[in-house]
Design a protein around this motif. Sequence first.
Motif, mmCIF file in Angstrom:
data_model
loop_
_atom_site.group_PDB
_atom_site.id
_atom_site.type_symbol
_atom_site.label_atom_id
_atom_site.label_comp_id
_atom_site.label_asym_id
_atom_site.label_seq_id
_atom_site.Cartn_x
_atom_site.Cartn_y
_atom_site.Cartn_z
ATOM 1 N N TYR A 121 40.102 38.158 39.753
ATOM 2 C CA TYR A 121 39.250 38.559 38.632
ATOM 3 C C TYR A 121 39.697 37.785 37.409
ATOM 4 O O TYR A 121 40.893 37.659 37.164
ATOM 5 C CB TYR A 121 39.384 40.070 38.372
ATOM 6 C CG TYR A 121 39.118 40.886 39.630
ATOM 7 C CD1 TYR A 121 37.838 41.339 39.928
ATOM 8 C CD2 TYR A 121 40.148 41.149 40.540
ATOM 9 C CE1 TYR A 121 37.584 42.043 41.096
ATOM 10 C CE2 TYR A 121 39.903 41.859 41.717
ATOM 11 C CZ TYR A 121 38.622 42.299 41.994
ATOM 12 O OH TYR A 121 38.362 42.984 43.151
ATOM 13 N N PRO A 123 37.488 36.908 47.078
ATOM 14 C CA PRO A 123 38.086 38.246 47.103
ATOM 15 C C PRO A 123 39.417 38.351 46.350
ATOM 16 O O PRO A 123 40.206 37.411 46.352
ATOM 17 C CB PRO A 123 38.274 38.542 48.597
ATOM 18 C CG PRO A 123 38.165 37.234 49.290
ATOM 19 C CD PRO A 123 37.284 36.377 48.434
ATOM 20 N N SER A 124 39.600 39.506 45.709
ATOM 21 C CA SER A 124 40.864 39.867 45.053
ATOM 22 C C SER A 124 41.249 39.019 43.847
ATOM 23 O O SER A 124 42.406 39.008 43.453
ATOM 24 C CB SER A 124 42.043 39.846 46.045
ATOM 25 O OG SER A 124 41.724 40.601 47.181
ATOM 26 N N GLY A 127 29.999 45.609 46.769
ATOM 27 C CA GLY A 127 29.520 44.663 45.765
ATOM 28 C C GLY A 127 28.446 45.265 44.880
ATOM 29 O O GLY A 127 27.820 46.269 45.241
ATOM 30 N N ILE A 128 28.249 44.657 43.717
ATOM 31 C CA ILE A 128 27.160 45.068 42.832
ATOM 32 C C ILE A 128 26.111 43.969 42.707
ATOM 33 O O ILE A 128 25.071 44.156 42.099
ATOM 34 C CB ILE A 128 27.671 45.485 41.430
ATOM 35 C CG1 ILE A 128 28.383 44.324 40.726
ATOM 36 C CG2 ILE A 128 28.623 46.670 41.544
ATOM 37 C CD1 ILE A 128 28.645 44.596 39.243
ATOM 38 N N ALA A 156 25.619 40.110 35.482
ATOM 39 C CA ALA A 156 25.427 40.014 36.936
ATOM 40 C C ALA A 156 24.302 39.040 37.285
ATOM 41 O O ALA A 156 24.433 38.236 38.216
ATOM 42 C CB ALA A 156 25.138 41.401 37.516
ATOM 43 N N LEU A 211 32.358 38.616 45.617
ATOM 44 C CA LEU A 211 32.651 38.916 47.030
ATOM 45 C C LEU A 211 33.115 37.678 47.786
ATOM 46 O O LEU A 211 33.832 37.792 48.775
ATOM 47 C CB LEU A 211 31.404 39.505 47.707
ATOM 48 C CG LEU A 211 31.045 40.942 47.319
ATOM 49 C CD1 LEU A 211 29.716 41.345 47.944
ATOM 50 C CD2 LEU A 211 32.146 41.902 47.740
ATOM 51 N N HIS A 235 25.611 35.541 36.822
ATOM 52 C CA HIS A 235 26.566 35.238 37.895
ATOM 53 C C HIS A 235 25.818 34.887 39.188
ATOM 54 O O HIS A 235 26.150 33.902 39.859
ATOM 55 C CB HIS A 235 27.491 36.444 38.088
ATOM 56 C CG HIS A 235 28.463 36.322 39.207
ATOM 57 N ND1 HIS A 235 29.837 36.250 39.017
ATOM 58 C CD2 HIS A 235 28.290 36.282 40.552
ATOM 59 C CE1 HIS A 235 30.436 36.149 40.185
ATOM 60 N NE2 HIS A 235 29.527 36.175 41.143
ATOM 61 N N GLU A 236 24.810 35.698 39.536
ATOM 62 C CA GLU A 236 24.084 35.488 40.805
ATOM 63 C C GLU A 236 23.188 34.254 40.758
ATOM 64 O O GLU A 236 23.078 33.522 41.750
ATOM 65 C CB GLU A 236 23.258 36.732 41.167
ATOM 66 C CG GLU A 236 24.082 38.012 41.396
ATOM 67 C CD GLU A 236 25.257 37.852 42.342
ATOM 68 O OE1 GLU A 236 25.213 36.983 43.244
ATOM 69 O OE2 GLU A 236 26.259 38.580 42.167
ATOM 70 N N GLY A 244 34.438 39.241 39.057
ATOM 71 C CA GLY A 244 34.952 39.028 40.397
ATOM 72 C C GLY A 244 33.787 38.546 41.230
ATOM 73 O O GLY A 244 32.689 38.362 40.712
HETATM 74 C C1 QAP Z 1 29.026 39.707 40.571
HETATM 75 O O1 QAP Z 1 30.441 40.793 42.056
HETATM 76 C C2 QAP Z 1 29.419 40.263 39.241
HETATM 77 O O2 QAP Z 1 37.224 40.634 44.728
HETATM 78 C C3 QAP Z 1 29.100 40.707 41.679
HETATM 79 O O3 QAP Z 1 37.911 42.452 46.572
HETATM 80 C C4 QAP Z 1 30.719 40.124 38.769
HETATM 81 O O4 QAP Z 1 30.022 42.498 43.420
HETATM 82 C C5 QAP Z 1 28.513 40.908 38.458
HETATM 83 C C6 QAP Z 1 34.095 42.525 44.864
HETATM 84 C C7 QAP Z 1 31.061 40.644 37.535
HETATM 85 C C8 QAP Z 1 28.861 41.416 37.226
HETATM 86 C C9 QAP Z 1 30.130 41.289 36.767
HETATM 87 C C10 QAP Z 1 35.028 41.588 44.502
HETATM 88 C C11 QAP Z 1 34.455 43.461 45.822
HETATM 89 C C12 QAP Z 1 32.739 42.570 44.311
HETATM 90 C C13 QAP Z 1 36.301 41.567 45.079
HETATM 91 C C14 QAP Z 1 30.834 41.730 42.980
HETATM 92 C C15 QAP Z 1 36.645 42.514 46.043
HETATM 93 C C16 QAP Z 1 35.715 43.460 46.410
HETATM 94 C C17 QAP Z 1 32.239 41.694 43.426
#
Ligand code: QAP
Length: 179
Positions: free
Chosen positions: A102, A99-100, A43-44, A134, A96, A137-138, A94
């Motif tokens: 976007y 999952p999967s 994750g980010i 980000a 965490l 989103h958070e 996306g």
């Molecule tokens: C939030 O999202 C975000 O579906 C952080 O299978 C999103 O770290 C910040 C992830 C968009 C900026 C732009 C997602 C990992 C991670 C999945 C994430 C996956 C594996 C998402």
Amino acid sequence: MKLTIVEYPDKRLKEKSKPVVKFDSELHKLLDAMYESMLSSNGIGLAAIQVGYAKQVLLLNIPDENDAQSRDSLIEMINPVVVESSGETTYQEGCLSVPSFYEDVNRFERVSVNYQDRDGNTKSIEADGLLSIAIQHEIDHLNGILFIDKLSYSRRKKFEKEYKKMLKEKKISKSGTKE
Ligand code: QAP
Ligand code: CO
């Protein structure tokens, strides 16, 4: 402290997180454990409610131009407040906890945020680009909002259909490995 990522449609993701009042070793333990889970799940960004803690705590770790993620660029935000926002941008997001999947989401292009660090010191940041997206989103997670809640009616329907199918396949493959 071993943390598990809470996944949609878990009701906890709709909870509103409470402000942090004690900047103690318990908070530091939570932050460190969240960092471990975020990294190990690629994750980010991660909000505390995604690991079951309804506290206004989030992490951001945006990769650099070489796509490398370094602890030096880790940002820990406690009790964040958006004080200014401007512009518009769209990004395929996306999560965490979803999952999967976007999908494109509209956000502000720039935000200014006041927050506290792990020791309770007041900080502020002006962000644009991926960091700004980000952060928004958070902070949405702290208010019980997921990126899928921001989709149009038809895209949300498409999501629910795809996600249900994915969960069903996950269940089948799990029951298959257990026999
Ligand atoms: C939030 O999202 C975000 O579906 C952080 O299978 C999103 O770290 C910040 C992830 C968009 C900026 C732009 C997602 C990992 C991670 C999945 C994430 C996956 C594996 C998402
Ligand atoms: Co998320």
